[in-house]
Design a protein around this motif. Structure first.
Motif, PDB file in Angstrom:
ATOM      1  N   ARG A 100       8.516  19.640 -12.345  1.00  8.95           N
ATOM      2  CA  ARG A 100       7.413  20.124 -13.183  1.00  8.95           C
ATOM      3  C   ARG A 100       7.090  19.154 -14.319  1.00  8.95           C
ATOM      4  N   ARG A 101       7.363  17.859 -14.089  1.00 10.48           N
ATOM      5  CA  ARG A 101       7.039  16.825 -15.066  1.00 10.48           C
ATOM      6  C   ARG A 101       6.067  15.793 -14.492  1.00 10.48           C
ATOM      7  N   GLY A 102       5.585  16.041 -13.275  1.00 12.40           N
ATOM      8  CA  GLY A 102       4.644  15.115 -12.653  1.00 12.40           C
ATOM      9  C   GLY A 102       5.282  13.960 -11.905  1.00 12.40           C
ATOM     10  N   ILE A 103       6.598  13.990 -11.742  1.00 13.27           N
ATOM     11  CA  ILE A 103       7.298  12.875 -11.091  1.00 13.27           C
ATOM     12  C   ILE A 103       6.930  12.785  -9.615  1.00 13.27           C
ATOM     13  N   ALA A 104       6.872  13.921  -8.928  1.00 13.20           N
ATOM     14  CA  ALA A 104       6.496  13.903  -7.510  1.00 13.20           C
ATOM     15  C   ALA A 104       5.099  13.315  -7.342  1.00 13.20           C
ATOM     16  N   ALA A 105       4.177  13.699  -8.206  1.00  9.57           N
ATOM     17  CA  ALA A 105       2.813  13.161  -8.132  1.00  9.57           C
ATOM     18  C   ALA A 105       2.806  11.665  -8.403  1.00  9.57           C
ATOM     19  N   GLN A 106       3.607  11.211  -9.364  1.00  8.07           N
ATOM     20  CA  GLN A 106       3.715   9.776  -9.641  1.00  8.07           C
ATOM     21  C   GLN A 106       4.209   9.019  -8.416  1.00  8.07           C
ATOM     22  N   LEU A 107       5.279   9.525  -7.812  1.00  6.02           N
ATOM     23  CA  LEU A 107       5.854   8.859  -6.640  1.00  6.02           C
ATOM     24  C   LEU A 107       4.858   8.830  -5.487  1.00  6.02           C
ATOM     25  N   LEU A 108       4.217   9.955  -5.238  1.00  5.78           N
ATOM     26  CA  LEU A 108       3.258  10.026  -4.138  1.00  5.78           C
ATOM     27  C   LEU A 108       2.084   9.081  -4.382  1.00  5.78           C
ATOM     28  N   ARG A 109       1.579   9.067  -5.589  1.00  2.88           N
ATOM     29  CA  ARG A 109       0.466   8.175  -5.940  1.00  2.88           C
ATOM     30  C   ARG A 109       0.851   6.704  -5.713  1.00  2.88           C
ATOM     31  N   GLU A 110       2.056   6.356  -6.117  1.00  2.00           N
ATOM     32  CA  GLU A 110       2.537   4.976  -5.950  1.00  2.00           C
ATOM     33  C   GLU A 110       2.593   4.590  -4.473  1.00  2.00           C
ATOM     34  N   ALA A 111       3.136   5.469  -3.643  1.00  2.00           N
ATOM     35  CA  ALA A 111       3.242   5.180  -2.214  1.00  2.00           C
ATOM     36  C   ALA A 111       1.867   5.094  -1.560  1.00  2.00           C
ATOM     37  N   VAL A 112       0.951   5.977  -1.937  1.00  2.00           N
ATOM     38  CA  VAL A 112      -0.396   5.961  -1.364  1.00  2.00           C
ATOM     39  C   VAL A 112      -1.133   4.686  -1.783  1.00  2.00           C
ATOM     40  N   GLN A 113      -1.021   4.308  -3.041  1.00  2.00           N
ATOM     41  CA  GLN A 113      -1.676   3.075  -3.494  1.00  2.00           C
ATOM     42  C   GLN A 113      -1.114   1.849  -2.772  1.00  2.00           C
ATOM     43  N   PHE A 114       0.181   1.824  -2.594  1.00  2.00           N
ATOM     44  CA  PHE A 114       0.812   0.723  -1.873  1.00  2.00           C
ATOM     45  C   PHE A 114       0.320   0.684  -0.429  1.00  2.00           C
ATOM     46  N   ALA A 115       0.242   1.859   0.190  1.00  2.00           N
ATOM     47  CA  ALA A 115      -0.243   1.936   1.573  1.00  2.00           C
ATOM     48  C   ALA A 115      -1.652   1.359   1.671  1.00  2.00           C
ATOM     49  N   GLY A 116      -2.512   1.706   0.728  1.00  2.00           N
ATOM     50  CA  GLY A 116      -3.866   1.173   0.725  1.00  2.00           C
ATOM     51  C   GLY A 116      -3.878  -0.333   0.572  1.00  2.00           C
ATOM     52  N   ALA A 117      -3.025  -0.860  -0.287  1.00  2.32           N
ATOM     53  CA  ALA A 117      -2.944  -2.312  -0.475  1.00  2.32           C
ATOM     54  C   ALA A 117      -2.437  -3.011   0.784  1.00  2.32           C
ATOM     55  N   ARG A 118      -1.677  -2.287   1.602  1.00  2.00           N
ATOM     56  CA  ARG A 118      -1.167  -2.829   2.875  1.00  2.00           C
ATOM     57  C   ARG A 118      -2.141  -2.591   4.024  1.00  2.00           C
ATOM     58  N   GLU A 119      -3.341  -2.096   3.685  1.00  6.81           N
ATOM     59  CA  GLU A 119      -4.414  -1.814   4.648  1.00  6.81           C
ATOM     60  C   GLU A 119      -4.061  -0.703   5.624  1.00  6.81           C
ATOM     61  N   LEU A 120      -3.193   0.212   5.198  1.00  6.16           N
ATOM     62  CA  LEU A 120      -2.984   1.426   5.970  1.00  6.16           C
ATOM     63  C   LEU A 120      -4.142   2.358   5.624  1.00  6.16           C
ATOM     64  N   THR A 121      -4.685   3.027   6.612  1.00  8.12           N
ATOM     65  CA  THR A 121      -5.841   3.882   6.376  1.00  8.12           C
ATOM     66  C   THR A 121      -5.554   5.363   6.604  1.00  8.12           C
ATOM     67  N   LEU A 122      -4.380   5.679   7.126  1.00 13.82           N
ATOM     68  CA  LEU A 122      -4.032   7.067   7.400  1.00 13.82           C
ATOM     69  C   LEU A 122      -2.548   7.285   7.126  1.00 13.82           C
TER      70      LEU A 122
END
Length: 169
Positions: A100-122
């Protein structure tokens, strides 16, 4: 806020910290592939196997507060030629003491942004239907693909229904 860092390797200290974290999360009832009575040695072996996978197709991030590992997430890129555009989110976990401190959202956001930078689309993931994880992914804009009855067990070994989510990057 937690400090999020991508681990290029898992040393002994990181593996031990992740073993403690995973054990704590499972003891709290999170169904992430382990049963409540799983010995610490088996959890440690899991992290040793994960460490061997790290590289171009498998990534891990740690959330840390004051030097303590309080959360983690993994991203695994599909390896077949026809699926290199997608990845799977694995083992998103946050210590019950730090929820309940936003850590899960931080982690998920980081992984999604990295995926986008790696040209993953799904991206895809699965979690227990009706769990706080299921509600969390929906709140983060992930789409429910469907449910699979008796797909996994909870930490006590009872069969549970799993929901599969997806998201375009």
């Amino acid at each position: 806020m937690a400090e999020i860092r991508k681990a290029e390797a898992l040393g002994a200290a990181e593996s031990a910290a992740l073993t403690r974290l995973l054990t704590e999360v499972v003891a709290d009832g999170s169904s992430i592939g382990f049963l409540a009575e799983t010995p610490a040695e088996a959890v440690a072996a899991f992290w040793q196997q994960t460490a061997q996978k790290l590289g171009p197709g498998h990534h891990i991030w740690l959330a840390e507060e004051q030097g303590e590992a309080v959360g983690s997430i993994q991203l695994a890129q599909a390896g077949m030629p026809n699926s290199r555009h997608r990845g799977e989110i694995l083992k998103l976990m946050v210590s019950p003491r730090f929820r309940r401190r936003g850590i899960a959202a931080q982690l998920l956001r980081e992984a999604v942004q990295f995926a986008g930078a790696r040209e993953l689309t799904l991206l895809v993931l699965d979690t227990e239907e009706g769990s706080s994880g299921s509600a969390f992914y929906e709140s983060q804009g992930w789409q429910r693909s469907g449910v699979i009855p008796d797909f996994a067990t909870d930490t006590a070994g009872r069969l549970i229904t799993t929901v599969v989510f997806w998201r375009r990057v």
